[in-house]
Design a protein around this motif. Structure first.
Motif, PDB file in Angstrom:
ATOM      1  N   LEU A 158       0.835  -1.205   0.000  1.00  0.00           N
ATOM      2  CA  LEU A 158       0.000   0.000   0.000  1.00  0.00           C
ATOM      3  C   LEU A 158       0.872   1.257   0.000  1.00  0.00           C
ATOM      4  N   TYR A 159       1.902   1.221   0.812  1.00  0.00           N
ATOM      5  CA  TYR A 159       2.809   2.365   0.891  1.00  0.00           C
ATOM      6  C   TYR A 159       3.522   2.577  -0.442  1.00  0.00           C
ATOM      7  N   CYS A 160       3.885   1.483  -1.084  1.00  0.00           N
ATOM      8  CA  CYS A 160       4.542   1.560  -2.393  1.00  0.00           C
ATOM      9  C   CYS A 160       3.613   2.194  -3.433  1.00  0.00           C
ATOM     10  N   ILE A 161       2.331   1.857  -3.381  1.00  0.00           N
ATOM     11  CA  ILE A 161       1.369   2.428  -4.327  1.00  0.00           C
ATOM     12  C   ILE A 161       1.292   3.940  -4.168  1.00  0.00           C
ATOM     13  N   TYR A 162       1.208   4.410  -2.922  1.00  0.00           N
ATOM     14  CA  TYR A 162       1.115   5.852  -2.726  1.00  0.00           C
ATOM     15  C   TYR A 162       2.408   6.553  -3.146  1.00  0.00           C
ATOM     16  N   GLN A 163       3.545   6.013  -2.741  1.00  0.00           N
ATOM     17  CA  GLN A 163       4.805   6.655  -3.072  1.00  0.00           C
ATOM     18  C   GLN A 163       5.084   6.604  -4.579  1.00  0.00           C
ATOM     19  N   SER A 164       4.616   5.568  -5.250  1.00  0.00           N
ATOM     20  CA  SER A 164       4.755   5.512  -6.709  1.00  0.00           C
ATOM     21  C   SER A 164       3.931   6.615  -7.364  1.00  0.00           C
ATOM     22  N   THR A 165       2.766   6.905  -6.790  1.00  0.00           N
ATOM     23  CA  THR A 165       1.948   8.016  -7.280  1.00  0.00           C
ATOM     24  C   THR A 165       2.682   9.343  -7.103  1.00  0.00           C
ATOM     25  N   TYR A 173      25.799   8.774 -10.165  1.00  0.00           N
ATOM     26  CA  TYR A 173      27.249   8.635 -10.176  1.00  0.00           C
ATOM     27  C   TYR A 173      27.663   7.675  -9.057  1.00  0.00           C
ATOM     28  N   GLY A 174      28.883   7.137  -9.178  1.00  0.00           N
ATOM     29  CA  GLY A 174      29.450   6.357  -8.091  1.00  0.00           C
ATOM     30  C   GLY A 174      28.993   4.914  -8.082  1.00  0.00           C
ATOM     31  N   ASP A 175      28.695   4.423  -6.875  1.00  0.00           N
ATOM     32  CA  ASP A 175      28.299   3.021  -6.683  1.00  0.00           C
ATOM     33  C   ASP A 175      26.811   2.874  -6.983  1.00  0.00           C
ATOM     34  N   LEU A 176      26.478   2.549  -8.216  1.00  0.00           N
ATOM     35  CA  LEU A 176      25.071   2.482  -8.617  1.00  0.00           C
ATOM     36  C   LEU A 176      24.405   1.285  -7.950  1.00  0.00           C
ATOM     37  N   PRO A 177      23.281   1.489  -7.274  1.00  0.00           N
ATOM     38  CA  PRO A 177      22.573   0.380  -6.625  1.00  0.00           C
ATOM     39  C   PRO A 177      22.142  -0.672  -7.642  1.00  0.00           C
ATOM     40  N   LYS A 178      22.388  -1.936  -7.310  1.00  0.00           N
ATOM     41  CA  LYS A 178      22.024  -3.032  -8.215  1.00  0.00           C
ATOM     42  C   LYS A 178      21.008  -3.965  -7.567  1.00  0.00           C
ATOM     43  N   ASN A 179      21.371  -4.492  -6.414  1.00  0.00           N
ATOM     44  CA  ASN A 179      20.481  -5.426  -5.731  1.00  0.00           C
ATOM     45  C   ASN A 179      19.787  -4.741  -4.560  1.00  0.00           C
ATOM     46  N   LYS A 180      18.609  -5.248  -4.207  1.00  0.00           N
ATOM     47  CA  LYS A 180      17.894  -4.705  -3.045  1.00  0.00           C
ATOM     48  C   LYS A 180      18.651  -5.062  -1.779  1.00  0.00           C
ATOM     49  N   GLU A 181      18.894  -4.070  -0.930  1.00  0.00           N
ATOM     50  CA  GLU A 181      19.657  -4.289   0.291  1.00  0.00           C
ATOM     51  C   GLU A 181      18.972  -3.618   1.469  1.00  0.00           C
ATOM     52  N   ASN A 182      19.341  -4.056   2.670  1.00  0.00           N
ATOM     53  CA  ASN A 182      18.940  -3.357   3.883  1.00  0.00           C
ATOM     54  C   ASN A 182      19.996  -2.298   4.163  1.00  0.00           C
ATOM     55  N   SER A 186      13.556  -1.550  -6.498  1.00  0.00           N
ATOM     56  CA  SER A 186      12.311  -2.233  -6.124  1.00  0.00           C
ATOM     57  C   SER A 186      12.161  -2.322  -4.615  1.00  0.00           C
ATOM     58  N   ALA A 187      12.556  -1.252  -3.921  1.00  0.00           N
ATOM     59  CA  ALA A 187      12.505  -1.244  -2.459  1.00  0.00           C
ATOM     60  C   ALA A 187      11.654  -0.094  -1.926  1.00  0.00           C
ATOM     61  N   LEU A 188      10.794   0.483  -2.771  1.00  0.00           N
ATOM     62  CA  LEU A 188      10.065   1.687  -2.393  1.00  0.00           C
ATOM     63  C   LEU A 188       9.154   1.470  -1.186  1.00  0.00           C
ATOM     64  N   GLY A 189       8.537   0.295  -1.107  1.00  0.00           N
ATOM     65  CA  GLY A 189       7.617   0.038   0.001  1.00  0.00           C
ATOM     66  C   GLY A 189       8.294  -0.125   1.337  1.00  0.00           C
ATOM     67  N   ILE A 231      12.001  12.920  -1.413  1.00  0.00           N
ATOM     68  CA  ILE A 231      11.612  12.350  -2.702  1.00  0.00           C
ATOM     69  C   ILE A 231      12.823  11.715  -3.385  1.00  0.00           C
ATOM     70  N   VAL A 232      14.001  12.339  -3.234  1.00  0.00           N
ATOM     71  CA  VAL A 232      15.218  11.807  -3.849  1.00  0.00           C
ATOM     72  C   VAL A 232      15.528  10.412  -3.283  1.00  0.00           C
ATOM     73  N   ALA A 233      15.293  10.228  -1.987  1.00  0.00           N
ATOM     74  CA  ALA A 233      15.488   8.894  -1.401  1.00  0.00           C
ATOM     75  C   ALA A 233      14.569   7.877  -2.074  1.00  0.00           C
ATOM     76  N   ASN A 234      13.337   8.283  -2.337  1.00  0.00           N
ATOM     77  CA  ASN A 234      12.400   7.393  -3.034  1.00  0.00           C
ATOM     78  C   ASN A 234      12.843   7.132  -4.475  1.00  0.00           C
ATOM     79  N   ILE A 235      13.444   8.141  -5.096  1.00  0.00           N
ATOM     80  CA  ILE A 235      13.928   8.005  -6.469  1.00  0.00           C
ATOM     81  C   ILE A 235      14.945   6.873  -6.563  1.00  0.00           C
ATOM     82  N   LEU A 236      15.818   6.763  -5.555  1.00  0.00           N
ATOM     83  CA  LEU A 236      16.777   5.664  -5.540  1.00  0.00           C
ATOM     84  C   LEU A 236      16.100   4.346  -5.175  1.00  0.00           C
ATOM     85  N   ALA A 237      15.204   4.384  -4.197  1.00  0.00           N
ATOM     86  CA  ALA A 237      14.574   3.152  -3.725  1.00  0.00           C
ATOM     87  C   ALA A 237      13.754   2.466  -4.810  1.00  0.00           C
TER      88      ALA A 237
END
Length: 335
Positions: free
Chosen positions: A54-61, A77-86, A110-113, A100-106
């Motif tokens: 549900l949270y992912c749906i809202y943040q995707s909007t 730039y730099g160490d581009l995120p590849k795999n989902k991590e904690n 596929s870690a937005l939720g 919002i920028v944090a969400n842009i990376l998440a």
């Protein structure tokens, strides 16, 4: 007259996002509340899985408007995120767009939720969302407040504190505070994979004299006044982060020294080839509509259905009123 009309229409570009994002808030809260009740007797993992979705749906909007609607260009730039991590996400703080920028990376992992925030205490009083935001963590802005070149007293006080403590004085960032970072790392170290040290620069925030200007507000951003966001990522394995607070404090300041050097080159470099970019290769990252449009249609459709009936409209209004009051009461008790 024509010019006045054009300027007026331009200033209204932020109205549509504001109406949609605020207008769908009660729908989101109702969906969350219903699932909270339905899942009361189920194992916690079932509640968490749907809550994240549900949270992912809202943040995707939200991201639909901040990326697809504005057409902003994201450069990584730099160490581009590849795999989902904690991870713990540490970043410089310039404006209300930073979360919002944090969400842009998440969303690109596929870690937005799963994104949670440590935010300014006052944000817990936001209507409907305040009590939800006040419990979130992982995304941390260690400066504690926004860097605004127009707030010279804040910058001077930060620099004076660094000098007093025998720390290098920073130009384009404030002296970081270690408490939130230490508490988060200490609480989560058994589950963490890494710390992402993120440096963000908004292009177009230098005036004709070469002086840095205030970063764009949400309204300015949604009015398409920010053509590019530059995001530099350093991935730091958790084993390389000191655990004791006294050592973490020095480590955190060293990380902000690195940020400051990146931003000095970005804003102040005399070489036009190096200005308005971070060192190294940049990778343009365009977010597909498939990542955001379905969420907008689902949330918008549910809201339209709710408002289509008299009973739905009454429930909608009551959710705004009572949801806000209950949320404020809840955070007041917890404070």
């Amino acid at each position: 007259m024509l010019l006045s009309l054009v300027l007026h229409m331009y200033s209204l570009r932020c109205v549509l996002p504001a109406v949609v994002l605020l207008g769908t808030a009660p729908t989101y809260v109702l969906a969350w509340g219903a699932w909270r009740l339905l899942s009361a007797l189920l194992p916690a993992r079932f509640y968490q899985a749907v809550d994240d979705r549900l949270y992912c749906i809202y943040q995707s909007t939200v991201l639909f408007f901040f990326e697809n609607y504005t057409g902003v260009q994201i450069l990584l730039y730099g160490d581009l995120p590849k795999n989902k991590e904690n991870i713990i996400y540490l970043a410089n703080h310039q404006c209300t767009v930073d979360w919002i920028v944090a969400n842009i990376l998440a969303v690109r992992q596929s870690a937005l939720g799963h994104v949670r925030y440590v935010l300014k205490d006052g944000l817990k009083w936001l209507p409907l969302y305040g009590c939800y935001f006040s419990q979130m963590y992982l995304v941390i802005f260690p400066e504690g407040t926004r860097y605004n070149p127009e707030l010279t007293k804040v910058i001077s006080a930060s620099q004076a504190f660094a000098a007093q403590e025998g720390l290098p004085v920073l130009k384009h960032v404030l002296t970081p505070r270690v408490k939130a970072t230490h508490v988060a790392f200490d609480s989560m170290k058994n589950y963490l994979d890494a710390v992402y040290d993120v440096t963000v620069a908004f292009e177009g925030t230098v005036d004709e004299r070469g002086q840095r200007k205030e970063a764009p507000s949400m309204v300015e951003f949604l009015c398409k006044e920010c053509p590019k966001i530059h995001i530099h990522i350093d991935r730091i394995d958790k084993k390389d982060v000191p655990e004791e607070q006294v050592y973490m404090r020095r480590w955190l300041h060293e990380r902000f020294e690195i940020k400051d050097k990146l931003l000095i080159e970005f804003y102040d470099s005399l070489d036009p080839e190096r200005r308005n970019r971070f060192p190294g290769k940049s990778v343009p990252s365009k977010l597909s509509l498939k990542k955001t449009l379905p969420s907008l249609l689902v949330l918008g459709g549910l809201t339209a259905g709710l408002l289509a009936t008299e009973a739905g409209r009454k429930l909608y209004v009551k959710t705004w009123v009572y949801g806000t009051l209950i949320g404020c009461l809840w955070v007041g008790i917890k404070a």
